[in-house]
Design an enzyme around this catalytic site. Structure first.
Site, PDB file in Angstrom:
ATOM      1  N   GLY A  43      27.253 -20.294  15.003  1.00 55.54           N
ATOM      2  CA  GLY A  43      28.536 -19.820  15.509  1.00 55.54           C
ATOM      3  C   GLY A  43      29.504 -19.325  14.847  1.00 55.54           C
TER       4      GLY A  43
ATOM      5  N   GLN B 113      16.752 -16.155   5.566  1.00 53.42           N
ATOM      6  CA  GLN B 113      18.137 -16.345   4.618  1.00 53.42           C
ATOM      7  C   GLN B 113      17.982 -14.688   3.825  1.00 53.42           C
ATOM      8  OE1 GLN B 113      15.710 -19.300   4.772  1.00 53.42           O
ATOM      9  NE2 GLN B 113      17.193 -19.558   6.656  1.00 53.42           N
TER      10      GLN B 113
ATOM     11  N   ASN C 146      17.373 -23.122  10.163  1.00 52.41           N
ATOM     12  CA  ASN C 146      18.687 -22.816   9.726  1.00 52.41           C
ATOM     13  C   ASN C 146      18.490 -21.079   9.855  1.00 52.41           C
ATOM     14  OD1 ASN C 146      16.272 -22.331   7.621  1.00 52.41           O
ATOM     15  ND2 ASN C 146      17.594 -22.627   5.879  1.00 52.41           N
ATOM     16  N   ALA C 147      17.721 -20.446  10.069  1.00 48.20           N
ATOM     17  CA  ALA C 147      17.501 -19.271  10.169  1.00 48.20           C
ATOM     18  C   ALA C 147      17.859 -18.831  11.565  1.00 48.20           C
ATOM     19  CB  ALA C 147      16.177 -18.616  10.103  1.00 48.20           C
ATOM     20  N   GLY C 148      18.513 -17.734  11.831  1.00 45.30           N
ATOM     21  CA  GLY C 148      18.715 -17.457  13.217  1.00 45.30           C
ATOM     22  C   GLY C 148      18.486 -15.684  13.325  1.00 45.30           C
ATOM     23  N   HIS C 149      17.572 -15.218  13.887  1.00 44.00           N
ATOM     24  CA  HIS C 149      17.322 -13.773  13.994  1.00 44.00           C
ATOM     25  C   HIS C 149      17.521 -13.324  15.674  1.00 44.00           C
ATOM     26  CE1 HIS C 149      14.509 -14.537  10.247  1.00 44.00           C
ATOM     27  NE2 HIS C 149      15.647 -14.925   9.877  1.00 44.00           N
TER      28      HIS C 149
ATOM     29  N   ASP D 293      21.409 -12.964   7.202  1.00 41.54           N
ATOM     30  CA  ASP D 293      22.068 -12.117   8.390  1.00 41.54           C
ATOM     31  C   ASP D 293      21.917 -10.724   8.265  1.00 41.54           C
ATOM     32  OD1 ASP D 293      22.252 -14.387   9.561  1.00 41.54           O
ATOM     33  OD2 ASP D 293      24.205 -14.886   8.690  1.00 41.54           O
TER      34      ASP D 293
ATOM     35  N   LYS E 228      17.431  -8.923   9.653  1.00 49.99           N
ATOM     36  CA  LYS E 228      15.875  -8.981   9.312  1.00 49.99           C
ATOM     37  C   LYS E 228      15.120  -9.099  10.490  1.00 49.99           C
ATOM     38  CE  LYS E 228      16.606 -12.638   6.933  1.00 49.99           C
ATOM     39  NZ  LYS E 228      18.108 -12.755   7.103  1.00 49.99           N
TER      40      LYS E 228
END
Ligand code: GDP
Ligand code: IMO
Ligand code: MG
Length: 423
Positions: free
Chosen positions: A301, A224, A38-41, A13, A16
């Site tokens: 979240g 990550q 699993n990534a959240g960009h 986080d 990136k």
């Protein structure tokens, strides 16, 4: 622009996605090579928010090619949903701008269920995973029992193999006292998603080499961060892939001799989601940032844990990844601070450490040694160039780069594309 690997140099986080989106302007192809949804960009363009999980952030710019490499694990249902969601936001996603490796492993509904059941079984010792099935998918890949995207091209055979895997997983889930998956319903949904994915599949290794033989420039979008790396992170409180620079090569089939630059992305402070050691964690800073509505996870979240900038960690990330330059994000998060702490070393008993110990118990006993910097106490979000930043802010950024043994390359003062300063 050279072929560049962008990695997170902290616990994920770092921003990136935002930096990739910015750099994509001068790139031709953007590649994801590890991790899964699993990534959240999060990327904000013209005030509109996009959250990418599996699709490279390059997708937001027209005329750019995106590749999901062999090292990524793909939940077909999630990916199909992401494609649909982007299309609803007006983003074109077709096989002309997205190619998916036919060798990537598939995250199945059973992996999601096993991930969650394993976390429950661990109780207080849980990792705090995203629950997206990442660990079980990579486990099956290593055990050589996994299913790969290429198998989606033969739907009949795939349906049989999917059923086999779900039956086996249900045996495990029942033994753990967990709810088994509904094989008929889950298979139906998965096979429908497979149809959406199939047209995007191909040999991404050959494709990338053909592109790189031309005058093209590639950006490798890490997911990550360094301290979530399965080898170099705070094991076992890590993810299940190599999040460090080498992972970009194995996860895409592009050799190291093709890479010209490694860019480490960091926040001007530190955050971490999930369990595990975090030497500079600071509740007060967390409360302050959460109070501003910042630092809530893009995938789950969850409120991110927050702490001061840790130069010991970033220095280590520098050697593990071979970082040439740093992109520092969320500088504006510190705009109102009177003073700012930076961890310059650890104390372990009487010893002073310049690198984080690999032993988890030792790391948990480390006490950060702080250097305190004066805050700049003014708004940086409208800064367009280095000279626009307050002198104290410039001094802080130069100091954290120096302490991290790296060169400053990019400074980000807001989530928007235009809030980026190229040095
Ligand atoms: P990633 O997983 O590394 O791509 O990072 P995330 O998107 O999960 O988290 C970074 C968050 O910070 C997102 O909400 C971004 O929109 C936001 N962000 C990135 N750079 C900046 C910045 O310089 N300032 C502010 N205020 N937000 C930023
Ligand atoms: P991006 O790409 C932050 C963390 C989870 C958990 C650990 C293992 O947005 O930076 P997993 O589901 O991977 O088995 O969880 O890793 N984690 C992340 N933390 N950003 C991420 O991705 C993460 N992906 C996984 O919170 O601690
Ligand atoms: Mg994220």
């Amino acid at each position: 622009m050279a072929n560049t690997i962008l990695v997170g140099a902290q616990w994920g986080d770092e921003g990136k996605g935002k930096i990739i989106d910015f750099l994509t302007e001068t790139a031709d192809v953007v590649v994801r090579s590890q991790g899964g949804n699993n990534a959240g960009h999060t990327v904000i363009v013209a005030g509109k928010k996009y959250v990418l999980h599996l699709i490279p952030s390059g997708i937001l710019r027209r005329g750019k090619m995106c590749v999901i490499g062999n090292g990524v694990v793909i939940d077909a249902v999630s990916l199909a949903g992401e494609i649909e969601g982007l299309r609803k936001q007006g983003i074109r996603v077709t096989p002309r701008n997205l190619m998916i490796s036919d060798c990537a492993h598939l995250t199945l509904p059973s992996h999601r269920a096993l991930d969650r059941a394993k976390e429950v079984a661990k109780g207080a010792g849980k990792i705090g995973t995203t629950g997206r099935g990442i660990g079980p998918t990579y486990s099956e890949k290593a055990a050589r029992t996994g299913l790969r995207t290429g198998e989606l091209l033969n739907p009949k055979r795939f349906a049989a193999r999917l059923r086999e895997r779900l039956v086996e997983a249900n045996r495990q889930l029942k033994a753990m006292g967990a709810q088994p998956v509904n094989i008929a319903a889950e298979s139906r949904q998965y096979l429908a998603a497979a149809k959406v994915i199939a047209p995007f599949l191909g040999n991404t290794v050959v494709f990338l080499h053909e592109m790189l033989d031309g005058e093209t420039h590639a950006l490798f979008e890490g997911a990550q961060g360094t301290f979530l790396d399965i080898d170099h992170g705070t094991y076992p409180y890590v993810t299940s892939s190599n999040t460090t620079a080498g992972g970009a090569c194995t996860g895409s089939g592009v050799g190291p001799n093709r890479i010209h630059k490694v860019l480490g992305t960091i926040k001007a402070y530190t955050t971490r989601v999930g369990e595990g050691p975090f030497p500079t964690e600071n509740q007060e800073l967390g409360d302050f940032l959460h109070g501003l509505g910042r630092e809530f996870g893009a995938t789950t979240g969850r409120a991110r844990r927050c702490g001061w900038f840790d130069a010991v960690c970033v220095r280590y990330a520098g050697i593990v990844n071979g970082i040439d330059e740093l992109a520092v994000t969320n500088v504006d998060g510190l705009d109102t601070m009177k003073t700012i702490n930076v961890c310059v070393a650890y104390k372990l008993g009487k010893k002073r450490l310049d690198h984080p110990p690999t032993d988890l118990d030792a790391l948990a006993r480390c006490v950060p040694v702080y250097e305190t910097f004066p805050g700049w106490q003014s708004d940086t979000t409208a800064a367009k160039k280095w000279a626009d930043l307050p002198p104290k802010c410039r001094a802080y950024l130069q100091a954290i780069a120096k302490l991290s043994n790296a060169k400053l390359g990019i400074v980000s003062v807001g989530p928007g594309r235009e809030q980026t300063i190229l040095l």
